[in-house]
Design an enzyme around this catalytic site. Structure first.
Site, PDB file in Angstrom:
ATOM      1  N   SER A 140       7.490   8.735  -7.484  1.00  0.00           N
ATOM      2  CA  SER A 140       7.008   7.249  -6.794  1.00  0.00           C
ATOM      3  C   SER A 140       7.011   6.371  -8.167  1.00  0.00           C
ATOM      4  O   SER A 140       7.049   7.154  -9.342  1.00  0.00           O
ATOM      5  CB  SER A 140       5.265   7.137  -6.895  1.00  0.00           C
ATOM      6  OG  SER A 140       5.056   5.526  -6.460  1.00  0.00           O
ATOM      7  N   TYR A 153      -3.144   8.655  -7.068  1.00  0.00           N
ATOM      8  CA  TYR A 153      -1.440   9.115  -6.619  1.00  0.00           C
ATOM      9  C   TYR A 153      -0.714   9.036  -7.705  1.00  0.00           C
ATOM     10  O   TYR A 153      -0.567  10.097  -7.787  1.00  0.00           O
ATOM     11  CB  TYR A 153      -0.959   7.300  -5.594  1.00  0.00           C
ATOM     12  CG  TYR A 153       0.219   7.179  -5.190  1.00  0.00           C
ATOM     13  CD1 TYR A 153       0.163   7.956  -3.544  1.00  0.00           C
ATOM     14  CD2 TYR A 153       1.334   7.453  -5.559  1.00  0.00           C
ATOM     15  CE1 TYR A 153       1.772   8.162  -3.247  1.00  0.00           C
ATOM     16  CE2 TYR A 153       2.199   6.794  -5.186  1.00  0.00           C
ATOM     17  CZ  TYR A 153       2.514   7.516  -3.768  1.00  0.00           C
ATOM     18  OH  TYR A 153       3.523   6.705  -3.046  1.00  0.00           O
TER      19      TYR A 153
HETATM   20  P1  NAP Z   1       4.971   7.317   5.390  1.00  0.00           P
HETATM   21  O1  NAP Z   1       5.896   6.249   6.428  1.00  0.00           O
HETATM   22  O2  NAP Z   1       3.913   6.726   6.193  1.00  0.00           O
HETATM   23  O3  NAP Z   1       5.320   8.674   6.249  1.00  0.00           O
HETATM   24  C1  NAP Z   1       4.843   9.808   5.854  1.00  0.00           C
HETATM   25  C2  NAP Z   1       5.242  11.005   6.486  1.00  0.00           C
HETATM   26  O4  NAP Z   1       4.665  12.506   5.651  1.00  0.00           O
HETATM   27  C3  NAP Z   1       4.273  11.488   7.388  1.00  0.00           C
HETATM   28  O5  NAP Z   1       5.920  11.805   8.581  1.00  0.00           O
HETATM   29  C4  NAP Z   1       3.233  11.680   7.559  1.00  0.00           C
HETATM   30  O6  NAP Z   1       3.680  12.604   9.368  1.00  0.00           O
HETATM   31  C5  NAP Z   1       3.907  13.453   6.608  1.00  0.00           C
HETATM   32  N1  NAP Z   1       2.042  13.602   6.707  1.00  0.00           N
HETATM   33  C6  NAP Z   1       1.572  13.104   5.507  1.00  0.00           C
HETATM   34  N2  NAP Z   1       0.808  13.751   5.392  1.00  0.00           N
HETATM   35  C7  NAP Z   1       1.187  15.134   5.891  1.00  0.00           C
HETATM   36  C8  NAP Z   1       0.647  16.625   5.676  1.00  0.00           C
HETATM   37  N3  NAP Z   1      -0.449  16.416   5.189  1.00  0.00           N
HETATM   38  N4  NAP Z   1       1.542  17.192   5.685  1.00  0.00           N
HETATM   39  C9  NAP Z   1       2.526  17.519   6.719  1.00  0.00           C
HETATM   40  N5  NAP Z   1       3.115  16.035   6.491  1.00  0.00           N
HETATM   41  C10 NAP Z   1       1.744  14.930   6.377  1.00  0.00           C
HETATM   42  O7  NAP Z   1       5.567   6.940   3.872  1.00  0.00           O
HETATM   43  P2  NAP Z   1       6.963   7.003   3.322  1.00  0.00           P
HETATM   44  O8  NAP Z   1       7.168   5.644   2.679  1.00  0.00           O
HETATM   45  O9  NAP Z   1       7.854   7.288   4.563  1.00  0.00           O
HETATM   46  O10 NAP Z   1       6.653   7.621   2.125  1.00  0.00           O
HETATM   47  C11 NAP Z   1       7.641   9.680   2.144  1.00  0.00           C
HETATM   48  C12 NAP Z   1       6.895  10.030   0.666  1.00  0.00           C
HETATM   49  O11 NAP Z   1       7.651   8.642  -0.840  1.00  0.00           O
HETATM   50  C13 NAP Z   1       5.518   9.677   0.040  1.00  0.00           C
HETATM   51  O12 NAP Z   1       5.381  10.855  -0.571  1.00  0.00           O
HETATM   52  C14 NAP Z   1       5.703   8.597  -0.529  1.00  0.00           C
HETATM   53  O13 NAP Z   1       4.501   9.301  -1.447  1.00  0.00           O
HETATM   54  C15 NAP Z   1       6.608   8.502  -1.218  1.00  0.00           C
HETATM   55  N6  NAP Z   1       6.594   6.743  -1.615  1.00  0.00           N
HETATM   56  C16 NAP Z   1       6.899   6.098  -0.666  1.00  0.00           C
HETATM   57  C17 NAP Z   1       7.573   4.717  -1.426  1.00  0.00           C
HETATM   58  C18 NAP Z   1       7.176   4.031  -0.310  1.00  0.00           C
HETATM   59  O14 NAP Z   1       6.797   2.480  -1.034  1.00  0.00           O
HETATM   60  N7  NAP Z   1       7.037   3.166   1.068  1.00  0.00           N
HETATM   61  C19 NAP Z   1       7.614   4.739  -2.792  1.00  0.00           C
HETATM   62  C20 NAP Z   1       7.287   5.640  -3.733  1.00  0.00           C
HETATM   63  C21 NAP Z   1       6.672   7.115  -2.736  1.00  0.00           C
HETATM   64  P3  NAP Z   1       3.391  12.580  10.322  1.00  0.00           P
HETATM   65  O15 NAP Z   1       4.182  11.026  10.809  1.00  0.00           O
HETATM   66  O16 NAP Z   1       2.929  13.877  11.329  1.00  0.00           O
HETATM   67  O17 NAP Z   1       1.847  11.620  10.197  1.00  0.00           O
END
Ligand code: NAP
Length: 242
Positions: A140, A153
């Site tokens: 991130s 984070y």
């Molecule tokens: P999201 O839509 O909230 O999806 C999160 C995903 O992670 C879901 O598939 C969830 O599974 C899974 N998950 C959460 N806790 C878990 C665990 N303990 N074990 C296995 N799976 C788990 O999030 P996203 O925005 O796509 O984020 C994906 C990645 O990108 C993350 O690492 C996040 O830190 C990073 N990121 C996101 C952003 C942003 O702006 N969105 C920016 C920078 C980095 P379930 O469906 O089963 O809950």
């Protein structure tokens, strides 16, 4: 057969990563923690487009669950191995550090940093023996520049960045690349509580990114076209200077 495993593949960025890796021809293992309905939706999308996908439930922060699920998968797939690993699972638990509870610190370090470790180490033997592997860690902007309210984070993501660089040097000779992608603000469930109208003012491209835009970058790093890139952290944030 070479498989791709995407942690947190049920929703958000992970779902689109699964879809793009299936387009590269990989059978995809969709990991999720609790939302089976969303994981099945991802699987359906892939199958409707002619790809192959299976579900694998485990909590990345639980070493025993990770080991059991992966060992079970390996036993059932004696002729196959996981050649592409995308460490994507994640959550946010933002609060100012002076108010932060031990659980809020430990939970975020546990899911992101420990999760990266627990899953990745179980992939290495096969990748090193077969002399091919792609490890892509979704980190991130927060892990590069730090963001207020996210000391847990930012620390977790910065830790993965350090591990990405170290591991890339450890296993490069065996044909395994290790890279990180660092998204800025991407429109997913994780950011739905954020005010895009205000925040987009600090983004040169003037909008939040889309999950599929991050997935295209991950897919490129997984492809043969990225065979000479390792140990890198590639930002995808609409132009925010880091
Ligand atoms: P999201 O839509 O909230 O999806 C999160 C995903 O992670 C879901 O598939 C969830 O599974 C899974 N998950 C959460 N806790 C878990 C665990 N303990 N074990 C296995 N799976 C788990 O999030 P996203 O925005 O796509 O984020 C994906 C990645 O990108 C993350 O690492 C996040 O830190 C990073 N990121 C996101 C952003 C942003 O702006 N969105 C920016 C920078 C980095 P379930 O469906 O089963 O809950």
């Amino acid at each position: 057969m070479k498989y791709a495993l995407v942690t947190g593949g049920s929703r958000g960025i992970g779902r689109f990563v699964c879809i793009e890796l299936a387009k590269l021809g990989y059978p995809v293992i969709i990991n999720y923690c609790s939302n089976e309905t969303a994981a099945l939706e991802t699987q359906n999308i892939i199958q409707e487009n002619g790809g192959t996908a299976e579900l694998l439930k485990f909590d990345v922060s639980d070493a025993e669950q990770v080991d059991n699920a992966i060992m079970q998968w390996q036993e059932n797939h004696s002729d196959d191995y996981i050649a592409v690993l995308v460490n994507n699972a994640g959550v946010r638990e933002d609060t100012m550090m002076m108010w932060m509870q031990n659980e809020q610190w430990e939970n975020i370090i546990g899911i992101h940093l420990n999760g990266f470790f627990y899953v990745t180490r179980r992939m290495l033997k096969d990748m090193l023996t077969k002399k091919f592997g792609r490890i892509i860690n979704v980190v991130s902007l927060s892990g590069i520049k730090g963001l207020p309210g996210q000391t847990n984070y930012s620390a977790a993501k910065a830790g993965i960045i350090g591990a990405t660089k170290a591991l890339a040097q450890e296993i490069g000779k065996r044909g395994v690349t290790v890279n990180a992608v660092a998204p800025g603000f991407i429109a997913t469930d994780m950011t739905q509580d954020l005010d895009e109208k205000t925040l987009k003012e600090m983004i040169p491209l003037n909008r939040f990114g889309k999950a599929e835009e991050v997935a295209y970058l991950v897919s490129f790093l997984a492809s043969d076209k990225a065979s000479y890139i390792t140990g890198e952290v590639i930002s995808i944030n609409g132009g925010i200077y880091t």
